[in-house]
Motif scaffolding. Structure first.
Motif, short mmCIF file in Angstrom:
data_model
loop_
_atom_site.label_atom_id
_atom_site.label_comp_id
_atom_site.label_asym_id
_atom_site.label_seq_id
_atom_site.Cartn_x
_atom_site.Cartn_y
_atom_site.Cartn_z
N LEU A 1 0.83 -1.22 0.00
CA LEU A 1 0.00 0.00 0.00
C LEU A 1 0.86 1.26 0.00
N ARG A 2 1.80 1.32 -0.93
CA ARG A 2 2.79 2.40 -0.94
C ARG A 2 2.41 3.57 -1.83
N PHE A 3 1.25 3.55 -2.42
CA PHE A 3 0.93 4.60 -3.39
C PHE A 3 0.64 5.92 -2.68
N HIS A 4 1.18 6.99 -3.24
CA HIS A 4 1.05 8.31 -2.58
C HIS A 4 -0.37 8.88 -2.69
N GLY A 5 -1.12 8.41 -3.71
CA GLY A 5 -2.46 8.97 -3.94
C GLY A 5 -3.54 7.95 -3.72
N MET A 6 -4.66 8.12 -4.41
CA MET A 6 -5.83 7.26 -4.18
C MET A 6 -6.78 7.40 -5.37
N SER A 7 -7.53 6.37 -5.61
CA SER A 7 -8.58 6.40 -6.65
C SER A 7 -9.40 7.69 -6.56
N THR A 8 -9.68 8.29 -7.70
CA THR A 8 -10.48 9.54 -7.69
C THR A 8 -11.90 9.27 -7.19
N VAL A 9 -12.44 8.11 -7.50
CA VAL A 9 -13.79 7.76 -7.03
C VAL A 9 -13.82 7.72 -5.51
N LEU A 10 -12.90 6.97 -4.93
CA LEU A 10 -12.88 6.85 -3.47
C LEU A 10 -12.56 8.19 -2.82
N SER A 11 -11.69 8.96 -3.47
CA SER A 11 -11.33 10.27 -2.92
C SER A 11 -12.57 11.16 -2.82
N GLN A 12 -13.36 11.15 -3.89
CA GLN A 12 -14.57 11.99 -3.89
C GLN A 12 -15.56 11.51 -2.82
N LEU A 13 -15.72 10.19 -2.72
CA LEU A 13 -16.67 9.64 -1.72
C LEU A 13 -16.22 9.96 -0.30
N TYR A 14 -14.91 9.90 -0.08
CA TYR A 14 -14.37 10.22 1.24
C TYR A 14 -14.57 11.71 1.53
N PRO B 1 -2.12 -14.23 5.70
CA PRO B 1 -2.60 -13.10 4.90
C PRO B 1 -1.49 -12.25 4.31
N ALA B 2 -1.77 -11.62 3.19
CA ALA B 2 -0.85 -10.64 2.63
C ALA B 2 -0.76 -9.46 3.60
N PRO B 3 0.41 -8.81 3.68
CA PRO B 3 0.52 -7.63 4.54
C PRO B 3 -0.53 -6.57 4.22
N GLU B 4 -0.82 -6.39 2.94
CA GLU B 4 -1.83 -5.40 2.56
C GLU B 4 -3.17 -5.73 3.21
N SER B 5 -3.60 -6.99 3.01
CA SER B 5 -4.89 -7.43 3.56
C SER B 5 -4.93 -7.28 5.08
N SER B 6 -3.77 -7.44 5.69
CA SER B 6 -3.71 -7.46 7.15
C SER B 6 -4.06 -6.10 7.77
N HIS B 7 -3.96 -5.05 6.96
CA HIS B 7 -4.43 -3.76 7.46
C HIS B 7 -5.92 -3.82 7.78
N GLY C 1 -12.40 -7.24 3.65
CA GLY C 1 -11.83 -7.84 2.45
C GLY C 1 -10.46 -8.44 2.75
N LEU C 2 -10.34 -9.76 2.52
CA LEU C 2 -9.03 -10.41 2.65
C LEU C 2 -8.51 -10.57 1.22
N THR C 3 -7.72 -9.59 0.81
CA THR C 3 -7.41 -9.47 -0.62
C THR C 3 -6.45 -10.53 -1.12
N GLY C 4 -5.61 -11.08 -0.24
CA GLY C 4 -4.63 -12.01 -0.78
C GLY C 4 -3.80 -12.70 0.28
#
Lengths: 455, 455
Positions: free
Chosen positions: A342-355, A385-391, A415-418
């Motif tokens: 989960l290292r991305f500096h930004g975020m989906s525009t859809v989720l950003s707007q909803l948030y 679990p994947a570290p990402e999912s573990s969040h 969601g247990l993504t992986g």
């Protein structure tokens, strides 16, 4: 409705959704359009045609169609690993002693090891359907590259992956899975592209970055007849494809008359969270039902919780379109001790707007707490679990423990993504007690955000 | 009966078998008993009590009870990852252009990545039930150790794993999975046991062997109050527990009125093959039905196809009981280039007797042909198979290709025992074209078999 809920709710393969759900159709405020990084004008289908496949561009720009039919060929591929199970976490509940009912949608039971395959097969299919020879992409840790290599092998499509050099060297197993599926994997930066050669000249010995790998993949896609570029997160089209996670989850819960109180997903670029929450968010947007929806991000890369809602570059190389999103600045690089994805500096525009519009919450969690949750989960639920999912696991546990205090029997869905089979270096650090947390200072974030483009 | 067969036949969790099936009950000629390596007398329950758990000794020695009830606690654990899917390999059939119908029972969809978990939970349960503190075991590549660490974590049982030193160093990820599940993992030979110290003194710098790891695990089990030793293959009890694979397979096939013509499984010590074929072999032994049953072994370690049916040691260290089995000699060590698993010099006594009595066939396959099959399978079926499992894939493909020539619509069923995520070093060799085959000469095998004990 009152029958005993099994450990795993499997749908029948005839119950795999036939339509993806486009949450944008129900958003009153639509996500802001992508902008041309040079002109700052909204990007048109023509602008995007040299880079993306035609049908995917349509999906990217379509904010109105609520249901998009899933082509039969993609549904056939989905049958190889879907429907994925919705698991009732009886063992975790017992371990926590909570009255809460915990469910998780497990997307890791396929060879790519994550939900990424849901969009990989869709993107590969549309490329094949357009008569293309192949696609290019970049990969960091390798989940996306692995998923795409599986999809391309299935369809007989060529795949050129640019893998960040440091990952290429440190994650040879991921690389070999991609090669086994017939992909060519090039460490980035490479001598095979103009931009790669330029970067190597300027920074000899660099171990690469995702931004650089994106640049090389885009260059190869645009310079080679019959190729396009594909991407595994952030984009609207990716959230559309990933809606299958949420649609299946809802169908499974409905079978047993379960209405979730809280829905939790990890968030890097937003591909999993956006997919998991899609149908629930739709009901919320239409005023039919209410749900608490929680995005979980790492404390070391806190786009939602400490970022700014503004136009920014999607890549550190600053060649990609501008997107309006929660961002901590395209120059921000998580600390080297950050192991949890989960290292991305930004975020989906859809989720950003909803948030931004108050439809969801966000929480940032430190990585040692994430791995504590991962270990507890692995031991009682039997899935590493994947570290990402573990969040998401971390926050699901925290919410379940709150229920223990209050006595509330809330339904918690996450969601247990992986799976984490390729992340054992991080687990080793945790097992050895040498993992620590890094939380950026306000000064660091203030410095990083200065790189925002002036739009 | 004529409805379209889905890609994956999932049973309901209420259809998980409630009894294991003991094929020995239907064998006219029972497998020969284990012998004391010193006295050459059949081992009694008393002889075995210091090493194994009581209930497991009963199961080991019981040649008469056909159905053994699976305790509720074990069935609850099974619900975490069972029933496992029986998959119709539509994509593989299409790729081969064969009229044959191919099915595989996939046991890799759990974190241990293989069928080993079926017996691990049973053995851990009986240890816990006897009031023991913990168990000890050895592991080579690590599948068994991983499965056992999951089972012990679930039950709160201590686990001490002795891992062959070369694997401990070369497979750090497997080691970390075991540690994440709370097991202590010691590279063998170690300074922690008498036999380990003796071996290190005699062979400083040795990278260990399975035989040596067994010796250390047995020493620790017998010298520590409240510990016993457990083993993941070869033993009768293991085949009993693994019968759940075959029982579920049969239930799933029966649902669609499918009678297999050929049943194929890979064979190292026999844990998977013995489990997969159990109920079918039962019908064959009772004269109710006939099936072709094929064991597949590596050409580099050909116990069935080039071995001798005789009493031999189960371990290279020659401290374990003698078992009557097909063996190529307990001193035989597969060539260093052998990457595909299934390295055991002998074979389950049950399967050895059945093979001797003509109830099954055996085929040996070279490893490059195995990896060719693995790669083809991965690309069309989307699952990256373990090298061990890929032996069965190879022969299933060969049989399906024969059907293509003859036009026969045979039903072929094979066991896909696990996934290959931790075997990418072998895949890398194959991808790089540097994997070769080694087939032992007759002289080598004649030399190795000289070490047979005189019974």
């Amino acid at each position: 409705m009152k029958e005993k809920i099994p450990y795993k709710i499997y749908l029948d393969e005839t119950e795999i959704p036939k339509y993806w759900y486009n949450v944008r159709a129900d958003m009153k405020t639509k996500p802001a359009p992508l902008l041309n990084p040079g002109t700052h004008q909204p990007l048109t289908a023509e602008d995007l045609a040299p880079i993306f496949c035609e049908e995917l561009i349509k999906q990217e720009l379509d904010n109105d169609t609520a249901y998009v039919e899933i082509p039969q060929e993609i549904r056939d591929f989905y049958k190889m690993y879907r429907p994925s199970p919705l698991v009732r976490a009886y063992c975790l509940e017992e371990k926590l002693g909570t009255p809460a009912k915990i469910y998780y949608k497990f997307e890791g039971n396929n060879t790519s090891g994550s939900h990424k395959l849901n969009s990989a097969i869709a993107q590969a299919y549309y490329a094949k359907n357009q008569g293309l020879k192949g696609v290019t992409t970049e990969t960091g840790a390798g989940q996306w590259g692995t998923a795409l290599s599986m999809a391309c092998a299935y369809l007989g499509l060529d795949l050129k992956v640019f893998m960040v050099k440091v990952s290429y060297e440190q994650k040879p197993f991921r690389r070999e899975v991609m090669r086994t599926y017939g992909a060519s994997v090039t460490p980035s930066p490479s001598e095979t592209t103009e931009i790669g050669r330029a970067i190597l000249k300027e920074h000899p010995g660099t171990t690469g970055s995702l931004g650089c790998a994106i640049s090389e993949a885009v260059e190869v896609a645009t310079k080679n007849e019959g190729y396009r570029y594909v991407l595994g997160s952030v984009l609207n089209q990716v959230l559309l494809h990933q809606s299958i996670i949420g649609l299946e989850t809802k169908t499974a819960l409905d079978k047993y008359g379960v209405k979730p109180d809280i829905i939790i997903g990890c968030a890097g670029g937003g591909s999993n969270l956006g997919g998991l929450i899609a149908p629930f968010m739709g009901e919320k947007l239409r005023g039919e039902n209410d749900y608490r929806i929680i995005a979980v991000e790492p404390a070391s890369c806190p786009s939602f919780t400490r970022g700014t809602f503004a136009y920014d570059f999607c890549d550190t190389g600053r060649i990609c379109p501008l997107a309006k999103m929660y961002t901590i600045g395209s120059n921000y690089i998580p600390a080297p001790n950050h192991a949890g994805g989960l290292r991305f500096h930004g975020m989906s525009t859809v989720l950003s707007q909803l948030y931004h519009d108050g439809y969801m919450e966000a929480v940032a969690v430190p990585q040692t707490k994430v791995f504590e949750a991962a270990e507890m989960f692995a031991r009682v639920e039997g899935i590493l679990p994947a570290p990402e999912s573990s969040h998401a696991i971390r926050v699901a546990i925290d919410e379940a423990l709150k229920c223990k205090e209050t006595g509330e029997e809330k339904n918690i869905v996450f969601g247990l993504t992986g799976t984490g089979y390729f992340d054992m270096v991080a687990y080793e650090k945790f097992n050895d007690g040498v993992m620590d947390d890094y939380i950026p200072t306000d000064e660091e974030l203030a410095e990083s955000i200065k790189t925002l483009p002036q739009v």
